[in-house]
Write a protein that holds these residues in place. Structure first.
Motif, PDB file in Angstrom:
ATOM      1  N   SER A  17       0.736  -1.288  -0.151  1.00  0.00           N
ATOM      2  CA  SER A  17      -0.095   0.271  -0.031  1.00  0.00           C
ATOM      3  C   SER A  17       0.684   1.255   0.024  1.00  0.00           C
ATOM      4  O   SER A  17       2.016   1.154   0.416  1.00  0.00           O
ATOM      5  N   HIS A  45     -15.086   4.900   3.050  1.00  0.00           N
ATOM      6  CA  HIS A  45     -14.788   3.510   2.904  1.00  0.00           C
ATOM      7  C   HIS A  45     -15.392   3.255   1.517  1.00  0.00           C
ATOM      8  O   HIS A  45     -15.969   2.374   1.334  1.00  0.00           O
ATOM      9  N   PRO A  92     -13.854   2.254  -2.233  1.00  0.00           N
ATOM     10  CA  PRO A  92     -14.765   0.855  -2.020  1.00  0.00           C
ATOM     11  C   PRO A  92     -14.433   0.463  -0.573  1.00  0.00           C
ATOM     12  O   PRO A  92     -13.617   0.752   0.183  1.00  0.00           O
ATOM     13  N   ASN A 103     -13.185  -1.961   1.308  1.00  0.00           N
ATOM     14  CA  ASN A 103     -12.105  -2.957   1.740  1.00  0.00           C
ATOM     15  C   ASN A 103     -10.758  -2.514   2.094  1.00  0.00           C
ATOM     16  O   ASN A 103     -10.368  -1.558   1.951  1.00  0.00           O
ATOM     17  N   TYR A 113      -7.743  -3.076   1.555  1.00  0.00           N
ATOM     18  CA  TYR A 113      -6.527  -2.640   0.710  1.00  0.00           C
ATOM     19  C   TYR A 113      -6.761  -1.516   0.031  1.00  0.00           C
ATOM     20  O   TYR A 113      -5.918  -0.779  -0.216  1.00  0.00           O
ATOM     21  N   TRP A 114      -8.042  -1.205  -0.455  1.00  0.00           N
ATOM     22  CA  TRP A 114      -8.214   0.136  -1.222  1.00  0.00           C
ATOM     23  C   TRP A 114      -8.351   1.397   0.027  1.00  0.00           C
ATOM     24  O   TRP A 114      -7.895   2.556  -0.375  1.00  0.00           O
ATOM     25  N   TYR A 115      -8.824   0.925   1.210  1.00  0.00           N
ATOM     26  CA  TYR A 115      -8.669   2.084   2.217  1.00  0.00           C
ATOM     27  C   TYR A 115      -7.105   2.586   2.375  1.00  0.00           C
ATOM     28  O   TYR A 115      -6.818   3.715   2.497  1.00  0.00           O
ATOM     29  N   ASN A 130      -4.493   2.501   0.318  1.00  0.00           N
ATOM     30  CA  ASN A 130      -4.221   3.080  -0.783  1.00  0.00           C
ATOM     31  C   ASN A 130      -4.754   4.367  -0.904  1.00  0.00           C
ATOM     32  O   ASN A 130      -4.085   5.239  -1.406  1.00  0.00           O
ATOM     33  N   LEU A 131      -6.008   4.431  -0.958  1.00  0.00           N
ATOM     34  CA  LEU A 131      -6.726   5.722  -0.984  1.00  0.00           C
ATOM     35  C   LEU A 131      -6.192   6.680   0.193  1.00  0.00           C
ATOM     36  O   LEU A 131      -5.968   8.098  -0.351  1.00  0.00           O
TER      37      LEU A 131
END
Length: 269
Positions: free
Chosen positions: A13, A214, A216, A218, A220-222, A224-225
């Motif tokens: 990430s 949140h 999307p 999950n 992983y996306w959290y 990275n965002l």
């Protein structure tokens, strides 16, 4: 993949990378800010002094304070008279941005991590969303959940929260960018620094909103965002001295100098 200050295998990430780059970001900011302030002081045109003298007239402290407040307020007064809508929207935008940056609970934790004394301001923290604000008002004081929401703002948390202020910023910054785009279409030349600062700021606000909401949903996306949100903010900070955003510093510096020359130097006998 080798990156300065740490080793991050491809696919990890962006969050740890963003944290490691914060200190270098601050260094580059102060380097650029020192150059801009030095250039400002060298090129500043002093106001005309009609009655020069080596003896200063005695000016009361109250008069000095009132004159300082008026010096800062004059530009807003003129703007309200000439362009009430755009000036009012601009002032509200600046207030919302300052609240988000320095008093949003999540941001305050970040600042306190690097500047521990900042934790003294935690009682002023505003909640992430309007739901958190309502929870602070309706949950009994002895419940553990009150540790995560601060009700010092009382009913104001319904609108004084990260979610509401973010929507406010998205709308008004979008209107500002749309106005600039129309001017560009009409042939008005705009500085690249204007676009760089405001477009990156708009992107960063959206990234922060997606992370906290949140979207999307999950981990992983959290991560990275959130990492992308911090990285874009770091790019803004590092390049701030060379963009439109630096006016927030030059404005105050110019007003203080204006106050000094108008109150002290024009007040000479």
């Amino acid at each position: 993949m080798q990156i300065p200050y740490a080793t991050y295998p491809v696919g990890n990430s962006l969050y740890p990378l963003a944290l490691d780059l914060f200190v270098p970001t601050v260094f580059f900011f102060f380097l650029g800010a020192s150059y801009r302030i030095f250039r400002y002081l060298v090129t500043y045109q002093k106001p005309f002094i009609p009655y020069p003298s080596s003896e200063l007239r005695q000016v009361s402290s109250g008069h000095k304070i009132v004159a300082l407040v008026n010096t800062f307020a004059n530009s807003s007064r003129v703007g309200i008279k000439r362009k009430p809508i755009t000036t009012g929207a601009g002032l509200l935008f600046h207030v919302a941005l300052v609240l988000i940056i320095f008093l949003l609970a999540q941001h305050m934790i970040f600042w306190a991590y690097y500047i521990p004394p900042y934790s003294a301001l935690f009682p002023l923290a505003i909640p992430e969303s309007s739901e958190d604000g309502l929870l602070a008002l309706t949950t009994p004081n002895h419940a553990s959940t009150t540790l995560f929401v601060n009700d010092i703002w009382g009913p104001l948390t319904v609108i004084l929260n990260g979610q509401f202020l973010t929507f406010f910023l998205i709308i008004f910054l979008g209107v500002y960018l749309g106005h600039k785009l129309l001017l560009a279409i009409e042939g008005l030349s705009l500085r690249a620094g204007d676009w760089w600062f405001f477009v990156l700021l708009y992107i960063d606000i959206l990234l922060g909103f997606f992370a906290t909401a949140h979207i999307p949903d999950n981990v992983y996306w959290y991560d990275n965002l959130l990492g992308a949100h911090i990285l874009v903010a770091e790019i803004i900070i590092a390049t701030l001295p060379f963009t439109r955003g630096f006016h927030m510093f030059e404005f105050y510096l110019g007003k203080v100098r204006e106050w000094y020359f108008m109150v002290y130097r024009r007040g000479e006998k």
